[in-house]
Motif scaffolding. Structure first.
Motif, PDB file in Angstrom:
ATOM      1  N   GLY A 167       0.792  -1.225   0.000  1.00  0.00           N
ATOM      2  CA  GLY A 167       0.000   0.000   0.000  1.00  0.00           C
ATOM      3  C   GLY A 167       0.822   1.270   0.000  1.00  0.00           C
ATOM      4  N   ASN A 168       0.547   2.119   0.981  1.00  0.00           N
ATOM      5  CA  ASN A 168       1.225   3.406   1.034  1.00  0.00           C
ATOM      6  C   ASN A 168       2.501   3.395   1.871  1.00  0.00           C
ATOM      7  N   GLU A 169       2.972   2.242   2.294  1.00  0.00           N
ATOM      8  CA  GLU A 169       4.180   2.188   3.130  1.00  0.00           C
ATOM      9  C   GLU A 169       5.397   2.802   2.432  1.00  0.00           C
ATOM     10  N   GLY A 170       5.441   2.707   1.112  1.00  0.00           N
ATOM     11  CA  GLY A 170       6.557   3.304   0.381  1.00  0.00           C
ATOM     12  C   GLY A 170       6.599   4.814   0.491  1.00  0.00           C
ATOM     13  N   LEU A 171       5.427   5.434   0.695  1.00  0.00           N
ATOM     14  CA  LEU A 171       5.373   6.893   0.830  1.00  0.00           C
ATOM     15  C   LEU A 171       6.034   7.368   2.122  1.00  0.00           C
ATOM     16  N   MET A 172       6.361   6.444   3.011  1.00  0.00           N
ATOM     17  CA  MET A 172       7.013   6.796   4.268  1.00  0.00           C
ATOM     18  C   MET A 172       8.525   6.960   4.113  1.00  0.00           C
ATOM     19  N   LEU A 173       9.034   6.800   2.896  1.00  0.00           N
ATOM     20  CA  LEU A 173      10.470   6.976   2.668  1.00  0.00           C
ATOM     21  C   LEU A 173      10.849   8.411   2.995  1.00  0.00           C
ATOM     22  N   GLU A 174      11.801   8.582   3.896  1.00  0.00           N
ATOM     23  CA  GLU A 174      12.213   9.904   4.365  1.00  0.00           C
ATOM     24  C   GLU A 174      13.367  10.405   3.500  1.00  0.00           C
ATOM     25  N   GLY A 175      13.167  11.532   2.839  1.00  0.00           N
ATOM     26  CA  GLY A 175      14.107  12.047   1.843  1.00  0.00           C
ATOM     27  C   GLY A 175      15.464  12.436   2.373  1.00  0.00           C
ATOM     28  N   GLN A 176      15.514  13.203   3.457  1.00  0.00           N
ATOM     29  CA  GLN A 176      16.794  13.662   3.985  1.00  0.00           C
ATOM     30  C   GLN A 176      17.638  12.471   4.458  1.00  0.00           C
ATOM     31  N   GLY A 177      17.005  11.514   5.123  1.00  0.00           N
ATOM     32  CA  GLY A 177      17.709  10.323   5.580  1.00  0.00           C
ATOM     33  C   GLY A 177      18.221   9.489   4.423  1.00  0.00           C
ATOM     34  N   LEU A 178      17.419   9.378   3.369  1.00  0.00           N
ATOM     35  CA  LEU A 178      17.850   8.641   2.182  1.00  0.00           C
ATOM     36  C   LEU A 178      19.087   9.301   1.582  1.00  0.00           C
ATOM     37  N   CYS A 179      19.037  10.612   1.437  1.00  0.00           N
ATOM     38  CA  CYS A 179      20.180  11.343   0.871  1.00  0.00           C
ATOM     39  C   CYS A 179      21.423  11.179   1.741  1.00  0.00           C
ATOM     40  N   LYS A 180      21.241  11.223   3.046  1.00  0.00           N
ATOM     41  CA  LYS A 180      22.362  11.108   3.982  1.00  0.00           C
ATOM     42  C   LYS A 180      23.016   9.728   3.932  1.00  0.00           C
ATOM     43  N   HIS A 181      22.215   8.697   3.752  1.00  0.00           N
ATOM     44  CA  HIS A 181      22.727   7.319   3.838  1.00  0.00           C
ATOM     45  C   HIS A 181      22.908   6.632   2.485  1.00  0.00           C
TER      46      HIS A 181
END
Length: 121
Positions: free
Chosen positions: A28-42
């Motif tokens: 469902g919408n669990e993918g929308l929980m991807l946090e952008g700043q954390g993704l960029c950082k890691h």
């Protein structure tokens, strides 16, 4: 013919969303929980791991999951590439490039968002 920046952004967002859902076995919408700043950082983690460790990518999900109360941060670890050839790392790296280009790597917020920064409805 040239492809507009808006069209490229939509393709990157859709592709990254689909591989995140598939690779992370999300629903469902669990993918929308991807946090952008954390993704960029890691995003660099897992790109050149030590010997015996396969290439992978971390996807930080932030939000309320199922019937829980309060927000949680969950790190989903995806293979860099599936055996069938799906490039999980490549798609998330393209998403990071898009977020950086828009300046969204500097503030916490959803990775899958409108150009204004609001989560995709």
């Amino acid at each position: 013919p040239t492809v507009s920046r808006e069209r490229k952004r939509k393709v990157i967002m859709a592709g990254a969303y689909f591989v995140l859902l598939f690779g992370g076995s999300l629903r469902g919408n669990e993918g929308l929980m991807l946090e952008g700043q954390g993704l960029c950082k890691h995003i660099g983690m897992g790109k050149s791991p030590g010997e015996g460790v396969p290439i992978h990518v971390l996807a930080p999900l932030l939000g309320c999951f199922e019937s829980e109360t309060g927000e949680r941060l969950i790190l989903v670890v995806l293979a860099g590439k599936s055996e069938s050839g799906i490039e999980f790392r490549w798609w998330l790296e393209m998403l990071v490039k898009s977020l950086i280009l828009e300046g969204k790597h500097e503030v916490a917020g959803p990775a899958f968002c409108l150009p204004s920064g609001v989560i995709i409805p």
